[in-house]
Write an enzyme that holds these catalytic residues in place. Sequence first.
Site, PDB file in Angstrom:
ATOM      1  CD  GLU A  96      -2.742   1.254   2.523  1.00  0.00           C
ATOM      2  OE1 GLU A  96      -2.396   0.678   3.566  1.00  0.00           O
ATOM      3  OE2 GLU A  96      -3.822   1.875   2.422  1.00  0.00           O
ATOM      4  CE  LYS A 153      -7.977   1.599   3.284  1.00  0.00           C
ATOM      5  NZ  LYS A 153      -6.878   2.311   3.972  1.00  0.00           N
ATOM      6  CB  CYS A 172      -5.005  -1.169   4.387  1.00  0.00           C
ATOM      7  SG  CYS A 172      -4.235  -0.883   5.997  1.00  0.00           S
TER       8      CYS A 172
END
Length: 288
Positions: free
Chosen positions: A54, A123, A164
């Site tokens: 990331e 995301k 994440c």
Amino acid sequence: KKQVDRVVFFCDIEFRLAVIQLHVTKVKADNLSRARGLVKEAAREGAKIVVLPECFNSPYGSSFFPEYAEKIPGESSQVLSEVAKENRVFLVGGSLPEEDTGKLYNTCPVFGPDGGLLLKHRKIHLFDIDVPGKIRFQESETLSPGSSLSVFETPYCKVGVGICYDMRFAELAQLYTKKGCQLLVYPGAFNMTTGPAHWELLQRARALDNQVYVATASPARDEAASYVAWGHSSVVNPWGEVLSKAGSEEAIVYADIDLEYLADVRQQIPINTQRRADLYTVKAVQEE
Ligand SMILES: *[C@@H]1O[C@H](CO)[C@@H](O)[C@H](O)[C@H]1NC(C)=O
Ligand SMILES: CC(=O)N[C@H]1CO[C@H](CO)[C@@H](O)[C@@H]1O
């Protein structure tokens, strides 16, 4: 039913996966060229799918996103495309801050071995936390959330992509599995509190409850950075075992993904066929 499984997995499907735990700093160009070198090394070692961390080309933090943001296609994604093509690998481009029509996203672009862009995962779950007097981190102040699921096909298996915080949402992993993914990849950067507490546990949980391989890719730890990442990029198998794991330093983590083994695990503990679909279900609200 069993015979069908046998036919599908007859050809002893194995391939090598590499996760690059890159040391990320503030100079984008240096980090890009460093990433290029490490992908090349991973390909030389036989990796067919390579995963970057990331925010691999920018420090992690709301204050950095506007400055480092790029279009996709753009400078960094052009480099990733070339690197994928030069090395004939599927390249999961960790994530980079993406700018599109005035909005910013935390985006993972994925490239095929011909250099073509296969998908962009923006995301989905933004990380907002506000513990008064302690910590305040609001991704949503600068970023917009993505709104689609991201699955790509390879000659080996289908792969689902999350970033994440997305890893904390079990439903996403279940949906990817339902769509036929046998490998889930999560570029991510947990910090020095949530890292030791949850990083491996979440990864093993997603692997075990879906009987899939799960790979995580973190930036290497940099104590001098404003956000200190835990590191420990790893690969977990469908039995929930950690196959390989980095420490906190820059490293390449390799794992041989064995889809026959995955089929064995599913046969031994057939949760997939023993679900009570008459009592509960997980489904996507919208089709991508
Ligand atoms: C890491 O983030 C959590 C919130 O997710 C926070 O409670 C904690 O204080 C942070 N730790 C460090 C070392 O910054
Ligand atoms: C991994 C890597 O090479 N990172 C580089 C990013 O850029 C900084 C600043 O030039 C270098 O010091 C790092 O080595």
